[in-house]
Design a protein around this motif. Structure first.
Motif, PDB file in Angstrom:
ATOM      1  N   ARG A 147       7.004  -4.217  -8.700  1.00  0.00           N
ATOM      2  CA  ARG A 147       6.688  -5.165  -9.771  1.00  0.00           C
ATOM      3  C   ARG A 147       7.853  -6.098 -10.060  1.00  0.00           C
ATOM      4  NH1 ARG A 147       1.897  -4.550 -12.074  1.00  0.00           N
ATOM      5  NH2 ARG A 147       2.583  -6.047 -13.623  1.00  0.00           N
ATOM      6  N   LYS A 148       9.061  -5.540  -9.963  1.00  0.00           N
ATOM      7  CA  LYS A 148      10.237  -6.377 -10.183  1.00  0.00           C
ATOM      8  C   LYS A 148      10.281  -7.534  -9.200  1.00  0.00           C
ATOM      9  CE  LYS A 148      13.407  -3.267 -11.927  1.00  0.00           C
ATOM     10  NZ  LYS A 148      14.324  -2.225 -11.494  1.00  0.00           N
TER      11      LYS A 148
ATOM     12  N   MET B 209       0.852  -1.188   0.000  1.00  0.00           N
ATOM     13  CA  MET B 209       0.000   0.000   0.000  1.00  0.00           C
ATOM     14  C   MET B 209       0.890   1.241   0.000  1.00  0.00           C
ATOM     15  SD  MET B 209      -3.368   0.949   0.470  1.00  0.00           S
ATOM     16  CE  MET B 209      -4.421   0.432   1.841  1.00  0.00           C
ATOM     17  N   LEU B 210       0.482   2.232  -0.771  1.00  0.00           N
ATOM     18  CA  LEU B 210       1.108   3.546  -0.682  1.00  0.00           C
ATOM     19  C   LEU B 210       0.051   4.516  -0.185  1.00  0.00           C
ATOM     20  CD1 LEU B 210       3.308   5.710  -1.221  1.00  0.00           C
ATOM     21  CD2 LEU B 210       2.412   5.872  -3.551  1.00  0.00           C
ATOM     22  N   ILE B 211       0.333   5.173   0.931  1.00  0.00           N
ATOM     23  CA  ILE B 211      -0.604   6.151   1.475  1.00  0.00           C
ATOM     24  C   ILE B 211      -0.004   7.538   1.288  1.00  0.00           C
ATOM     25  CG2 ILE B 211      -1.813   6.937   3.562  1.00  0.00           C
ATOM     26  CD1 ILE B 211      -1.839   4.079   4.557  1.00  0.00           C
TER      27      ILE B 211
ATOM     28  N   ALA C 173      10.824   1.627  -1.436  1.00  0.00           N
ATOM     29  CA  ALA C 173      10.412   0.251  -1.739  1.00  0.00           C
ATOM     30  C   ALA C 173      11.552  -0.725  -1.447  1.00  0.00           C
ATOM     31  CB  ALA C 173       9.975   0.155  -3.198  1.00  0.00           C
ATOM     32  N   GLN C 174      12.783  -0.302  -1.719  1.00  0.00           N
ATOM     33  CA  GLN C 174      13.940  -1.153  -1.407  1.00  0.00           C
ATOM     34  C   GLN C 174      14.031  -1.406   0.093  1.00  0.00           C
ATOM     35  OE1 GLN C 174      15.752  -2.743  -3.412  1.00  0.00           O
ATOM     36  NE2 GLN C 174      15.773  -1.688  -5.396  1.00  0.00           N
ATOM     37  N   LEU C 175      13.841  -0.336   0.856  1.00  0.00           N
ATOM     38  CA  LEU C 175      13.892  -0.491   2.319  1.00  0.00           C
ATOM     39  C   LEU C 175      12.786  -1.431   2.791  1.00  0.00           C
ATOM     40  CD1 LEU C 175      14.654   3.122   3.670  1.00  0.00           C
ATOM     41  CD2 LEU C 175      16.242   1.239   3.249  1.00  0.00           C
ATOM     42  N   LEU C 176      11.623  -1.281   2.177  1.00  0.00           N
ATOM     43  CA  LEU C 176      10.497  -2.130   2.560  1.00  0.00           C
ATOM     44  C   LEU C 176      10.811  -3.602   2.270  1.00  0.00           C
ATOM     45  CD1 LEU C 176       7.618  -2.205   3.658  1.00  0.00           C
ATOM     46  CD2 LEU C 176       6.778  -1.842   1.331  1.00  0.00           C
TER      47      LEU C 176
ATOM     48  N   MET D 155       7.933   3.584  -6.523  1.00  0.00           N
ATOM     49  CA  MET D 155       7.604   2.427  -5.685  1.00  0.00           C
ATOM     50  C   MET D 155       7.165   1.256  -6.563  1.00  0.00           C
ATOM     51  SD  MET D 155       4.608   2.233  -2.813  1.00  0.00           S
ATOM     52  CE  MET D 155       4.379   0.799  -1.751  1.00  0.00           C
ATOM     53  N   GLU D 156       6.314   1.545  -7.524  1.00  0.00           N
ATOM     54  CA  GLU D 156       5.765   0.488  -8.378  1.00  0.00           C
ATOM     55  C   GLU D 156       6.832  -0.238  -9.174  1.00  0.00           C
ATOM     56  OE1 GLU D 156       1.204   0.962  -9.670  1.00  0.00           O
ATOM     57  OE2 GLU D 156       2.735   1.723 -11.039  1.00  0.00           O
TER      58      GLU D 156
END
Lengths: 337, 337
Positions: free
Chosen positions: B82-83, B59-61, B297-300, B77-78
């Motif tokens: 997706r990768k 989720m992105l808020i 996204a990498q951190l996530l 982020m996407e």
């Protein structure tokens, strides 16, 4: 707010079990059911209404989240959704049919209550038919799909295109090139129809060598304009499909040393964002994207509530804003000599 | 792609039953299980991996979906999501804590795998703590939260603010007003810190009467500038918080008959969208929003994969673009007389 997960933790069971108790579906051991109900009471868990569930959720599928045109649709959709207790997830397909298929799939897997879809184009039909098969109501936004009977909210693209080109004709331009998006999208074909309408109405021939298709995306390649403006019969004006094409092509033209509008005039479908355009020079048509979203959401509501069984088609008017990217054509050097 | 719903239909059972069979959880009558498995085989149903499930979803808020700054974060982020086989839902809080709470709740109810959050501000802390309580990893983007230890990707806002104001000081401005967003957001406080840094470093006093807070949203009201520029000690330059403030305030100033930069100079945090700004006149700082999203996204991912246990803080540099909204201050009429 207490969640199913909180209840599950307190009762020492899985979320699935809580869900079964809450929805009265599936087998749950009576003693387990007792534990879950007790946990629900202790935690003041409200199982429906205030609880988000797939049935509170709508999906918006757009082809390009970085294009403000589509985020305005999101804004309009959300305002209506929230008034009626729905929340909106937004998904971005990047004009990619495969990604579109995946997000349609998610609509089914997550059992969302309904969707607004700006489809990639006519080939999206197959993806959308799946929504119908699974009784997920949807409304098409911005792009019609040939042969698909569905609720629709779009702009008067053909008429607006004609007006943009007529503005150039009125200024004295006769050689006008058109750049539109891929023709698998009805919104691109309509732009071209409007371009032709304007020329034919003026009694001018349509020169197919002045018609181009190019992506409407942020990463479009505008290098083809080099050859276009280098031709001996180069156009004196351009009619462009959207703000990304405008930005890339204007930048390219300036890079070639051309001045706008002195050397070449440019009209375009515009940015819906009147704020982003505070400094804009573009003579452009602005579509009421917010209303595409809000009216689309209204149509969706009617479907969900079952008050309407036949498809509705809403076509909205676009504004044309004349700024400083257009002027009469330059006096030809050949005439001067 | 075949869905659980397809399998359920074919087998003549509920989706919940199919889910129980697929996940090997809960009680299913042996004969029913047989029917479901047969339907799965007939339909080539792939239960995991290719099937969307909460565990494939991030989720992105964001606080304002119509602000391109945030949609660029979505794009970044996407691409990473997706990768790695994740899909992204985007939710819009409208800078509203209540809506933020609801979307955080949805993260829990839908059991999303992780989230990137641009919080409303420090009061968002309570909402975010809920994610931690339910083991949903998240990364803060753009706005730090006082006292919350979390992964973070943001810009060097204080340093960039200082550079924007120093540009004005270098041109000869000494009375510079600052307009920033609400101070419950760290990103607004950092802008103000940078503004003060620049003035103090130059040995100039900070005049608190030249500091204003205003919404950073599309619907901000810029009427307060009327009184500001009407003062006998009016500023000769403005430092603004974002492009919405820039657009509204520039429009207002022009409405008052002021010319930019001749009568008043303006610097601002900028639009991340280099395309939207093709015609822009704004001297502005541009933050690498796409990278906020991709690095976030990498951190996530690292959190989801469990390869990192302590918080990481990434601060990225912003570019400053000098355009034509800034010039030396006008010669004072009082000096001329």
């Amino acid at each position: 707010m207490t969640t199913m997960a909180d209840v599950a933790k307190r009762a020492g069971v899985s979320i699935m079990t809580v869900s079964r108790v809450v929805n009265n579906s599936g087998y749950v051991k009576p003693s387990t059911r007792q534990k879950v109900l007790a946990a629900m009471q202790e935690l003041n868990y409200v199982p429906k209404g205030q609880q988000s569930s797939p049935h509170d959720t709508w999906m918006l599928i757009v082809p390009d989240i970085t294009n403000p045109f589509f985020t305005f649709i999101a804004r309009g959709m959300e305002d209506v959704a929230r008034k009626h207790g729905f929340r909106v997830f937004i998904a971005n397909t990047d004009e990619d049919l495969q990604k579109e298929q995946e997000y349609v799939q998610m609509c089914l897997d997550y059992q969302v209550r309904g969707a607004l879809v700006v489809p990639v184009g006519d080939p999206s039909r197959e993806n959308l038919v799946r929504l119908t098969e699974h009784q997920v109501p949807f409304v098409l936004i911005d792009r019609e799909i040939e042969g698909l009977d569905a609720d629709l909210v779009k702009g008067d693209i053909r008429e607006t295109s004609r007006r943009l080109v007529e503005h150039l004709l009125d200024l004295g331009h006769e050689r006008i090139a058109a750049v539109v998006g891929p023709l698998h999208s009805a919104s691109s074909r309509e732009r071209l129809d409007g371009y032709r309408d304007a020329l034919l109405h003026k009694g001018l021939p349509v020169d197919e060598s002045l018609i181009f298709t190019a992506p409407m995306t942020r990463d479009m390649d505008a290098s083809f304009v080099d050859a276009l403006v280098g031709r001996s019969d180069a156009p004196t004006a351009l009619f462009l499909g959207n703000m990304f094409q405008y930005a890339h092509i204007v930048r390219r033209l300036r890079g070639l040393g051309l001045s706008i509008p002195h050397d070449i005039s440019v009209v375009s479908f515009g940015n819906t964002d009147d704020l982003a355009s505070v400094d804009s020079l573009a003579t452009a048509a602005v579509q009421p994207a917010y209303n595409y979203g809000s009216l689309g959401a209204q149509l969706l509501l009617e479907r969900i509530e079952g008050v309407r069984k036949t498809s509705t088609r809403i076509v909205l008017h676009s504004e044309m804003v004349v700024r400083s990217s257009t002027a009469p054509p330059p006096v030809r050097m050949t005439k001067k000599r």
